[in-house]
Design a protein around this motif. Structure first.
Motif, PDB file in Angstrom:
ATOM      1  N   ASP A   1      34.388  41.186  81.159  1.00  0.00           N
ATOM      2  CA  ASP A   1      34.174  42.634  81.115  1.00  0.00           C
ATOM      3  C   ASP A   1      35.317  43.326  81.845  1.00  0.00           C
ATOM      4  O   ASP A   1      35.634  42.984  82.980  1.00  0.00           O
ATOM      5  CB  ASP A   1      32.838  42.976  81.789  1.00  0.00           C
ATOM      6  CG  ASP A   1      32.549  44.481  81.823  1.00  0.00           C
ATOM      7  OD1 ASP A   1      33.276  45.207  82.542  1.00  0.00           O
ATOM      8  OD2 ASP A   1      31.600  44.916  81.161  1.00  0.00           O
ATOM      9  N   VAL A   2      35.934  44.294  81.182  1.00  0.00           N
ATOM     10  CA  VAL A   2      36.920  45.150  81.839  1.00  0.00           C
ATOM     11  C   VAL A   2      36.382  46.575  81.785  1.00  0.00           C
ATOM     12  O   VAL A   2      36.217  47.146  80.700  1.00  0.00           O
ATOM     13  CB  VAL A   2      38.303  45.082  81.178  1.00  0.00           C
ATOM     14  CG1 VAL A   2      39.270  46.011  81.905  1.00  0.00           C
ATOM     15  CG2 VAL A   2      38.835  43.657  81.190  1.00  0.00           C
ATOM     16  N   THR A   3      36.062  47.119  82.945  1.00  0.00           N
ATOM     17  CA  THR A   3      35.512  48.473  83.034  1.00  0.00           C
ATOM     18  C   THR A   3      36.541  49.399  83.671  1.00  0.00           C
ATOM     19  O   THR A   3      37.045  49.124  84.764  1.00  0.00           O
ATOM     20  CB  THR A   3      34.221  48.490  83.874  1.00  0.00           C
ATOM     21  OG1 THR A   3      33.228  47.679  83.228  1.00  0.00           O
ATOM     22  CG2 THR A   3      33.687  49.909  84.013  1.00  0.00           C
ATOM     23  N   TYR A   4      36.840  50.476  82.965  1.00  0.00           N
ATOM     24  CA  TYR A   4      37.741  51.518  83.469  1.00  0.00           C
ATOM     25  C   TYR A   4      36.889  52.698  83.920  1.00  0.00           C
ATOM     26  O   TYR A   4      35.974  53.124  83.212  1.00  0.00           O
ATOM     27  CB  TYR A   4      38.710  51.971  82.384  1.00  0.00           C
ATOM     28  CG  TYR A   4      39.653  50.894  81.909  1.00  0.00           C
ATOM     29  CD1 TYR A   4      40.913  50.734  82.478  1.00  0.00           C
ATOM     30  CD2 TYR A   4      39.290  50.037  80.864  1.00  0.00           C
ATOM     31  CE1 TYR A   4      41.781  49.752  82.027  1.00  0.00           C
ATOM     32  CE2 TYR A   4      40.145  49.049  80.415  1.00  0.00           C
ATOM     33  CZ  TYR A   4      41.391  48.905  81.005  1.00  0.00           C
ATOM     34  OH  TYR A   4      42.244  47.923  80.567  1.00  0.00           O
ATOM     35  N   HIS A   5      37.209  53.227  85.110  1.00  0.00           N
ATOM     36  CA  HIS A   5      36.427  54.329  85.648  1.00  0.00           C
ATOM     37  C   HIS A   5      36.893  55.637  85.011  1.00  0.00           C
ATOM     38  O   HIS A   5      37.427  56.546  85.672  1.00  0.00           O
ATOM     39  CB  HIS A   5      36.574  54.385  87.172  1.00  0.00           C
ATOM     40  CG  HIS A   5      35.542  55.229  87.836  1.00  0.00           C
ATOM     41  ND1 HIS A   5      35.409  55.311  89.197  1.00  0.00           N
ATOM     42  CD2 HIS A   5      34.570  56.049  87.335  1.00  0.00           C
ATOM     43  CE1 HIS A   5      34.423  56.124  89.507  1.00  0.00           C
ATOM     44  NE2 HIS A   5      33.913  56.596  88.395  1.00  0.00           N
ATOM     45  N   VAL A   6      36.668  55.718  83.711  1.00  0.00           N
ATOM     46  CA  VAL A   6      37.004  56.927  82.967  1.00  0.00           C
ATOM     47  C   VAL A   6      36.042  57.052  81.796  1.00  0.00           C
ATOM     48  O   VAL A   6      35.845  56.116  81.030  1.00  0.00           O
ATOM     49  CB  VAL A   6      38.467  56.914  82.472  1.00  0.00           C
ATOM     50  CG1 VAL A   6      38.774  55.677  81.657  1.00  0.00           C
ATOM     51  CG2 VAL A   6      38.773  58.180  81.664  1.00  0.00           C
ATOM     52  N   GLY A   7      35.422  58.203  81.701  1.00  0.00           N
ATOM     53  CA  GLY A   7      34.559  58.512  80.573  1.00  0.00           C
ATOM     54  C   GLY A   7      34.807  59.942  80.153  1.00  0.00           C
ATOM     55  O   GLY A   7      35.838  60.544  80.494  1.00  0.00           O
ATOM     56  N   SER A   8      33.857  60.513  79.433  1.00  0.00           N
ATOM     57  CA  SER A   8      34.076  61.877  78.949  1.00  0.00           C
ATOM     58  C   SER A   8      34.146  62.896  80.079  1.00  0.00           C
ATOM     59  O   SER A   8      34.647  64.006  79.892  1.00  0.00           O
ATOM     60  CB  SER A   8      32.971  62.260  77.964  1.00  0.00           C
ATOM     61  OG  SER A   8      31.691  62.120  78.540  1.00  0.00           O
ATOM     62  N   ALA A   9      33.683  62.526  81.280  1.00  0.00           N
ATOM     63  CA  ALA A   9      33.783  63.454  82.413  1.00  0.00           C
ATOM     64  C   ALA A   9      35.215  63.684  82.862  1.00  0.00           C
ATOM     65  O   ALA A   9      35.484  64.622  83.624  1.00  0.00           O
ATOM     66  CB  ALA A   9      32.955  62.929  83.590  1.00  0.00           C
ATOM     67  N   ARG A  10      36.144  62.841  82.452  1.00  0.00           N
ATOM     68  CA  ARG A  10      37.557  63.039  82.809  1.00  0.00           C
ATOM     69  C   ARG A  10      38.292  63.898  81.774  1.00  0.00           C
ATOM     70  O   ARG A  10      39.493  64.142  81.918  1.00  0.00           O
ATOM     71  CB  ARG A  10      38.254  61.684  82.907  1.00  0.00           C
ATOM     72  CG  ARG A  10      37.630  60.711  83.887  1.00  0.00           C
ATOM     73  CD  ARG A  10      37.939  61.033  85.321  1.00  0.00           C
ATOM     74  NE  ARG A  10      37.492  59.961  86.226  1.00  0.00           N
ATOM     75  CZ  ARG A  10      37.602  59.986  87.547  1.00  0.00           C
ATOM     76  NH1 ARG A  10      38.151  61.021  88.131  1.00  0.00           N
ATOM     77  NH2 ARG A  10      37.173  58.985  88.283  1.00  0.00           N
ATOM     78  N   GLU A  11      37.599  64.337  80.732  1.00  0.00           N
ATOM     79  CA  GLU A  11      38.251  65.113  79.680  1.00  0.00           C
ATOM     80  C   GLU A  11      38.439  66.571  80.084  1.00  0.00           C
ATOM     81  O   GLU A  11      37.907  67.019  81.105  1.00  0.00           O
ATOM     82  CB  GLU A  11      37.418  65.026  78.388  1.00  0.00           C
ATOM     83  CG  GLU A  11      37.336  63.614  77.821  1.00  0.00           C
ATOM     84  CD  GLU A  11      36.265  63.448  76.773  1.00  0.00           C
ATOM     85  OE1 GLU A  11      36.201  62.372  76.166  1.00  0.00           O
ATOM     86  OE2 GLU A  11      35.463  64.398  76.576  1.00  0.00           O
ATOM     87  N   GLU A  12      39.157  67.293  79.239  1.00  0.00           N
ATOM     88  CA  GLU A  12      39.416  68.701  79.475  1.00  0.00           C
ATOM     89  C   GLU A  12      38.693  69.545  78.436  1.00  0.00           C
ATOM     90  O   GLU A  12      38.376  69.072  77.340  1.00  0.00           O
ATOM     91  CB  GLU A  12      40.923  68.985  79.368  1.00  0.00           C
ATOM     92  CG  GLU A  12      41.781  68.171  80.313  1.00  0.00           C
ATOM     93  CD  GLU A  12      43.262  68.347  80.013  1.00  0.00           C
ATOM     94  OE1 GLU A  12      43.593  68.704  78.869  1.00  0.00           O
ATOM     95  OE2 GLU A  12      44.067  68.155  80.928  1.00  0.00           O
ATOM     96  N   VAL A  13      38.453  70.788  78.766  1.00  0.00           N
ATOM     97  CA  VAL A  13      37.919  71.729  77.791  1.00  0.00           C
ATOM     98  C   VAL A  13      38.853  71.782  76.586  1.00  0.00           C
ATOM     99  O   VAL A  13      40.069  71.883  76.735  1.00  0.00           O
ATOM    100  CB  VAL A  13      37.771  73.128  78.412  1.00  0.00           C
ATOM    101  CG1 VAL A  13      37.435  74.161  77.339  1.00  0.00           C
ATOM    102  CG2 VAL A  13      36.699  73.116  79.484  1.00  0.00           C
ATOM    103  N   GLY A  14      38.303  71.667  75.400  1.00  0.00           N
ATOM    104  CA  GLY A  14      39.105  71.687  74.182  1.00  0.00           C
ATOM    105  C   GLY A  14      39.565  70.313  73.723  1.00  0.00           C
ATOM    106  O   GLY A  14      40.138  70.189  72.641  1.00  0.00           O
ATOM    107  N   LYS A  15      39.313  69.292  74.538  1.00  0.00           N
ATOM    108  CA  LYS A  15      39.699  67.926  74.143  1.00  0.00           C
ATOM    109  C   LYS A  15      38.528  66.968  74.371  1.00  0.00           C
ATOM    110  O   LYS A  15      38.693  65.854  74.866  1.00  0.00           O
ATOM    111  CB  LYS A  15      40.932  67.467  74.927  1.00  0.00           C
ATOM    112  CG  LYS A  15      42.186  68.267  74.569  1.00  0.00           C
ATOM    113  CD  LYS A  15      43.420  67.751  75.298  1.00  0.00           C
ATOM    114  CE  LYS A  15      44.652  68.554  74.891  1.00  0.00           C
ATOM    115  NZ  LYS A  15      45.881  68.091  75.606  1.00  0.00           N
ATOM    116  N   SER A  16      37.351  67.418  73.989  1.00  0.00           N
ATOM    117  CA  SER A  16      36.166  66.581  74.152  1.00  0.00           C
ATOM    118  C   SER A  16      36.211  65.402  73.186  1.00  0.00           C
ATOM    119  O   SER A  16      36.854  65.447  72.146  1.00  0.00           O
ATOM    120  CB  SER A  16      34.905  67.412  73.888  1.00  0.00           C
ATOM    121  OG  SER A  16      34.857  67.826  72.535  1.00  0.00           O
ATOM    122  N   GLY A  17      35.506  64.350  73.553  1.00  0.00           N
ATOM    123  CA  GLY A  17      35.434  63.159  72.710  1.00  0.00           C
ATOM    124  C   GLY A  17      36.603  62.227  72.840  1.00  0.00           C
ATOM    125  O   GLY A  17      36.678  61.215  72.139  1.00  0.00           O
TER     126      GLY A  17
END
Length: 996
Positions: free
Chosen positions: A87-103
């Motif tokens: 398992d390789v888990t990166y501490h990044v999900g949609s909470a790191r995104e910006e307004v206008g660049k969701s998903g």
């Protein structure tokens, strides 16, 4: 075999800054695991700690290391099965995104499977599959993980693959790959959100609960307009910002040693440069100054009301008492909402839950009212539930059920190496402490009545909530209250740019990374040993010892099920209705009494019914087996058949049947079954029955069905667990009281022939996607005959990710989120099916590609490379077949059901090893009759029919029950004295699917 250590649930959620500080502390109390740490010189890998287990502690042993580039490596050693989970888990999900660049986080997860410098496009899936492994990736608000489960000799290959995409991805990213995966993500949204009833609930709730710009105010899947807006450079910057080794945890569990893993991690990951610094996020909880009413219209039958209060992040000290509160309000048969709404037949379902993520938590109540009840009334009932809670308070039973159930879930769910590995990875990512299970157990065991009352007063009582109404299209008047909230971007300030000046720096190695590592020696795979016995009343018993966790799994299978309804098709659905009432009260106990006792024991007993059998499944800890079996005897032998239970279950069933027309996938499956099995075949009728048949079922009918068909003479029993045969058989003495009776299983009727391939269209107005089904009635199950060989043939056509069908429709064309084909026979012939959910505007093109691939495979056959891939992938997958109790039980159940020889697996392996290209090609010609298949689509007729009519097939319109829709010219004129025509007895034409 030594017992595996027992672990916690795999929490794919995160930690607040406050809880993280606490997570770093380790005590030295008697019950604590021992820890060991050493400090190495700068520039060298450092052993951070070693955790071992003492006695019966609920601890996952591991060693934790830190590489100089910041990569954390956690290793759990477990030699009980010859498999490894990486398992390789990166501490990044949609909470790191910006307004206008969701998903974008989720979009990037897709791109990570599209090849890197030394791994070709689609090669990642192919290499792991060919190695006998399984793999995937997932994204949520707070993290993205990638994982493989492989035979232990493939460890180095798995690490090589993961390291290559961590350090060598971007030069392999092309505009074409970017565009195809963008379409795939859109298809996924279409399938999971836009084409699903209630699919936008999570999205709309987040928009209203969180301030504009808060990273939880959009969903992980994102918005279509945002996906259309981003370009390939955005993707590359996202990788450079978040995918460094210092923002990742590599966790390896299974048949390995820490020294082995660390050496390989240093080789493949050690030279990858650090990425930019990543700090944990912490945001204030949302503050609602008034109740926010919002709504939207959807293609649904039942309106929905959802009430959500903002609470605390995961691992906050108040999380557990809020979980207890959710259980009391709406967590089971003893809960307030169930008693007041579901049991009183005011709602199809009503519940409460408390999901938490890294930045916030949500206390949510939901209700789907039955006809005659309004959403305004549901809101009143929800508020009354809190008033009732204040009067009843928290009982000892509430806490005992909650605590026992939590610990049982830990034990029951963590029998696999993947479960343990994922748990360690999640805790390390969000708390910095892989051993955080100790803290979780302490928090659950310590929760008190006062804690629950305190958090109720602090977060719920008198507080404001988001109230979301989802109503059927064209019925806006059904909302609980008019909308009073709109998203307001005023006051939003964009965060500082995090992507300026990022540079791609590749690792420099002293070895040739382009060479795929050689696999070690194949692990020795042994079919689990088993024992057999027979009871005097006809029950056939098969069992296996599994001492990896202290539990016992039992599965009773009674032949018949839905098939028995062929004796009286006018009562179709009675088998599943009988199973439903057996899950209710017994003569001695109410359903609530049984639920309470089972939760305190950490056990479960469930009755079910399918097309060809009824089942009774039992799960228990060994220490509570006697008490669990006593409850099993009550439910199996002494059902109460309470009229009130029956009336409620029947009403819910009728509403669920009517609701099926809103679910395109269910409509597709039901109509396809009717087309293949034909009129007069009970399998053409949904297992749930139809409105007409279920309305005709009485409580006396159910009692008679139970009396006639619930018999030991057609029952098989599988037992897998930490017990010997000599221990378990005496405990089953109560089964000898079960009197045998003959059961006549109806013969299989002949299915209709397909004279030529035609297209059938079922209208689903304005559907975002079309559900496609293509197939015909093929073969019965045979473990070593034509069925098994045909399944081998189909593997490269449509059963693996790298199959021709999936690579074409998903990876090359971007038409779908996934496409596949399979054979599904049982004792009777079952269909060959090819299926997918595709974008509506490519429905006709998708049919063309499906038929092209099937026809090409039939005419040209398999390639040498595909044959080798199939043999390797299926042959090496044995290492993953018998790991868990569930897997062992499924294996043993098949042996009894189909009367298989003890060495049938060896015979299958011999067939696999020796099957030739010529045999595969002959099977393709025989079992892929492209000229005699039915093609069915459920979609928006107005947009898809014109294109389908150009494909050269006859096109027939069907209604949602599978009946032809006649053109006006085909409708017979009505005479002055029309002759009354009675439908054939037993005529069925309804839809089958999941109960709501």
């Amino acid at each position: 075999m030594s017992k595996k250590s027992i672990m916690a649930l795999c929490f794919a959620v995160a930690l607040s800054g406050q809880a993280q500080a606490q997570a770093q502390k380790k005590g030295t109390a008697a019950k604590k695991p021992t820890t060991m740490a050493s400090q190495s010189k700068s520039g060298q890998t450092r052993l951070v700690e070693k955790v071992t287990r003492k006695g019966g502690e609920l601890v996952i042993p591991y060693e934790k290391y830190l590489l100089p580039n910041g990569l954390t490596v956690v290793v759990h050693e477990d030699h009980s099965d010859p498999i490894v989970h990486v398992d390789v888990t990166y501490h990044v999900g949609s909470a790191r995104e910006e307004v206008g660049k969701s998903g974008f986080a989720h979009f990037f997860e897709h791109m990570m499977f599209q090849g890197s410098d030394n791994v070709a496009d689609e090669e990642h899936f192919k290499i792991v599959s060919q190695s006998g492994g399984d793999l995937n990736g997932t994204t949520n608000r707070d993290r993205t993980n990638y994982f493989e489960t492989v035979p232990s000799n493939q460890l180095e290959t798995a690490l090589w693959l993961e390291a290559d995409r961590m350090g060598f991805l971007l030069d392999a990213v092309t505009q074409r790959k970017f565009e195809v995966q963008r379409e795939t993500v859109k298809n996924e949204r279409g399938q999971r959100v836009d084409n699903q009833p209630y699919g936008r609930v999570y999205e709309r709730n987040g928009q209203a609960l969180y301030p504009y710009g808060h990273p939880y105010s959009w969903t992980t899947i994102g918005y279509i307009e945002d996906l259309n807006r981003v370009d390939v450079n955005d993707l590359k910057n996202f990788f450079l910002r978040w995918y460094g080794p210092n923002n990742a945890t590599l966790t390896v569990g299974g048949d390995v040693t820490p020294a082995q893993v660390v050496k390989l991690a240093e080789k493949y990951f050690g030279s990858i440069p650090r990425g930019p610094e990543v700090k944990n996020m912490k945001l204030p909880a949302p503050v609602l100054t008034q109740d926010r009413y919002i709504s939207y219209e959807d293609n649904i039958r039942f309106p929905l009301l959802q009430m959500t209060f903002p609470t605390v992040p995961n691992y906050h000290p108040d999380e557990v008492p809020l979980d207890v509160l959710a259980e009391i309000i709406g967590g089971g048969k003893n809960s307030i909402l169930y008693q007041n709404l579901t049991k009183k037949q005011k709602a199809v379902q009503a519940n409460a839950s408390h999901p938490c993520s890294e930045l916030a938590g949500e206390f949510t109540l939901s209700a789907l009212p039955l006809p005659g009840q309004s959403l305004a009334e549901m809101e009143k009932e929800m508020r009354n539930a809190f008033v009732e809670f204040e009067k009843r308070g928290v009982t000892d039973d509430d806490l005992e059920r909650f605590k026992a159930s939590y610990e049982a879930n830990i034990i029951n769910s963590m029998s696999s190496v993947s479960g343990k590995t994922s748990t360690l990875a999640s805790y390390q990512t969000f708390t910095g402490n892989p051993n955080y299970l100790v803290n979780q157990l302490k928090a659950h065991r310590a929760v008190t009545k006062a804690d629950v009352l305190r958090v109720y007063n602090q977060y719920i009582k008198g507080k404001k909530a988001v109230l979301l109404s989802v109503v059927p299209k064209g019925k806006p008047e059904m909302v609980a209250k008019p909308d009073n909230f709109k998203v307001d971007p005023d006051g939003y300030r964009a965060p500082a740019d995090q992507y300026a000046g990022l540079k791609y720096v590749k690792a420099k190695d002293n070895f040739d990374r382009s060479k795929r590592p050689a696999a070690g020696a194949n692990p020795v795979i042994k079919v689990p040993p088993f024992w057999k016995d027979n009871l005097a009343n006809g029950i056939k018993v098969i069992g296996a010892k599994n001492d990896e966790v202290p539990t016992v799994t039992m599965l009773f299978t009674l032949q018949g099920g839905h098939k028995l309804e062929a004796h009286d098709p006018s009562k179709a659905g009675i088998a599943s209705l009988t199973a439903a009432i057996l899950n209710e009260s017994s003569q001695k106990y109410t359903a609530e009494d049984i639920s309470t006792q089972l939760l305190k024991l950490g056990s479960s007993i469930n009755f079910g019914s399918g097309t060809e059998n009824m089942t009774v499944s039992v799960q228990s800890q060994v220490k509570n087996l006697d008490a669990t079996l006593a409850l099993l005897e009550e439910r199996m032998m002494h059902p109460r058949f309470d009229p009130a239970d029956f009336d409620r279950l029947k009403k819910q069933r009728l509403e669920a049947i009517k609701n099926q027309s809103t679910q395109p996938t269910v409509v597709a499956n039901n109509v396809f079954n009717k087309m293949l099995y034909g009129e007069g075949n009970i399998k053409a009728v949904p297992v749930m029955g139809t409105t007409a048949t279920v309305e005709s079922i009485t409580l006396d009918d159910v009692k008679q069905f139970y009396t006639n068909y619930f018999s030991p003479s057609v029952t098989n029993l599988v037992i897998v667990g930490d017990v010997e045969k000599a221990q378990i058989m005496p405990k089953l003495a109560f089964l000898n009281k079960w009197a045998p009776k003959p059961v006549n299983i109806p013969a299989e009727p002949k299915v209709p022939n397909i004279d030529k391939t035609k297209i059938y269209v079922v209208d689903k107005d304005k559907a975002a996607q079309s559900e496609i089904r293509i197939g015909y009635m093929a073969l019965p199950y045979d473990a070593t005959g034509e069925y098994y060989k045909a399944s081998l043939m189909n593997y490269v056509l449509g059963e693996s990710f790298n199959s021709r069908i999936n690579l074409n429709l998903r990876e090359n064309k971007g038409y779908t989120y996934g496409a596949w084909s399979y054979f599904s026979g049982t004792e009777a012939p079952g269909p060959f099916t090819a299926q997918a959910g595709v974008r509506s505007n490519v429905s006709d093109s998708s049919v063309v590609e499906f038929m092209k691939e099937i026809k090409r495979f039939r005419e040209e056959g398999i390639t040498d490379e595909e044959l080798a891939f199939m043999k390797s992938a299926i042959g090496q997958s044995d290492a993953r077949k018998y790991e868990t109790s569930f897997q062992k039980a499924s294996f043993l159940n098949n042996m009894l059901r189909y009367n298989l020889d003890a060495d049938y697996v060896a015979k299958q392996n011999e067939i696999l090893k020796n099957i030739t290209k010529e045999e595969i090609n002959a099977l393709a010609k025989k079992y892929l009759p492209v000229e005699k298949m039915s093609i069915m689509l459920v979609g928006d007729k107005a947009s898809i029919k014109p294109g389908l009519e150009k494909l050269g097939y006859d096109v027939v319109e069907l209604d949602t029950e599978g009946a032809p829709i006649l053109a006006k010219a085909d409708v017979p004129a009505v005479t002055a004295e029309p002759k009354k025509i009675e439908p054939p007895k037993g005529r069925k034409a309804r839809k089958e699917g999941r109960a709501f």
